[in-house]
Design an enzyme around this catalytic site. Structure first.
Site, PDB file in Angstrom:
ATOM      1  N   GLN A  39       0.808  -1.218   0.000  1.00 26.18           N
ATOM      2  CA  GLN A  39       0.000   0.000   0.000  1.00 26.18           C
ATOM      3  C   GLN A  39       0.847   1.276   0.000  1.00 26.18           C
ATOM      4  OE1 GLN A  39      -2.629  -0.728   3.330  1.00 26.18           O
ATOM      5  NE2 GLN A  39      -4.195  -1.517   1.963  1.00 26.18           N
ATOM      6  N   ASN A  40       2.146   1.145   0.184  1.00 32.19           N
ATOM      7  CA  ASN A  40       3.003   2.324   0.093  1.00 32.19           C
ATOM      8  C   ASN A  40       3.102   2.704  -1.383  1.00 32.19           C
ATOM      9  OD1 ASN A  40       5.493   3.989  -0.106  1.00 32.19           O
ATOM     10  ND2 ASN A  40       5.553   3.597   2.089  1.00 32.19           N
ATOM     11  N   ARG A  41       2.926   3.960  -1.673  1.00 31.07           N
ATOM     12  CA  ARG A  41       2.860   4.413  -3.068  1.00 31.07           C
ATOM     13  C   ARG A  41       4.204   4.873  -3.626  1.00 31.07           C
ATOM     14  NH1 ARG A  41      -0.628   1.268  -3.687  1.00 31.07           N
ATOM     15  NH2 ARG A  41      -1.171   1.995  -5.733  1.00 31.07           N
ATOM     16  N   SER A 141       4.759   8.910   1.113  1.00 30.50           N
ATOM     17  CA  SER A 141       4.205   7.877   0.245  1.00 30.50           C
ATOM     18  C   SER A 141       3.492   6.789   1.057  1.00 30.50           C
ATOM     19  CB  SER A 141       5.312   7.249  -0.614  1.00 30.50           C
ATOM     20  OG  SER A 141       6.290   6.617   0.211  1.00 30.50           O
TER      21      SER A 141
END
Length: 164
Positions: A39-41, A141
């Site tokens: 889920q970290n962008r 992020s």
């Protein structure tokens, strides 16, 4: 609380932009990879900046793509006590030698902090040495920072100015 340690820097002589996070989260530490949490962008955002599908690459390929475009990675915290992954849980941290690393990067143009904690700790560590480079404070992020992706993307695209 357990002690967490960062990874080595990912830089080379071509590094023009250095992206500094705070300290790897639990998933990243378990996988020994920067920004491993799905889920970290980070990889999406940097892919947009570079115009490359970083998400579709394996981890070594992602690092090579960053380096090939003049982007390096590291963290401002060398080690700290922290339960979980949240920056707000960082205690008793020891900082990385940012000034020492920067001294080895002759082409460095910009330092980008990935999130507020990285900017706060890293800004103090750099002190007056930060005046020699462009400093960008980017929205985190991390999925814990709930700003919409489109808004994060606009801020991160500012990195393109230092790529060429």
């Amino acid at each position: 609380m357990t002690t967490k340690r960062c990874f080595p820097p990912v830089v080379d002589s071509r590094t023009r932009i250095l992206v500094l996070g705070s300290l790897p989260g639990e998933v990243s530490l378990a996988q020994s990879q920067y920004y491993a949490h799905k889920q970290n962008r980070f990889w999406h955002l940097m892919g947009d900046v570079l115009g490359v599908d970083l998400v579709g690459l394996d981890y070594p390929g992602r690092l090579q793509a960053l380096l090939g475009h003049g982007v390096g990675l590291w963290d401002v915290v060398a080690e700290a006590r922290r339960d979980g992954s949240l920056d707000s849980n960082i205690r008793d941290h020891a900082g990385n030698d940012l000034i020492g690393l920067i001294g080895t990067l002759p082409g460095l143009r910009a330092i980008a902090f990935n999130g507020g904690t990285a900017a706060k700790i890293g800004g103090k560590a750099l002190g007056e040495h930060g005046d020699r480079h462009a400093i960008l404070r980017l929205p985190s992020s991390s999925p814990a920072y709930t700003l919409a992706y489109a808004e994060k993307r606009v801020a991160w695209l500012a990195l393109r100015a230092w790529l060429d």
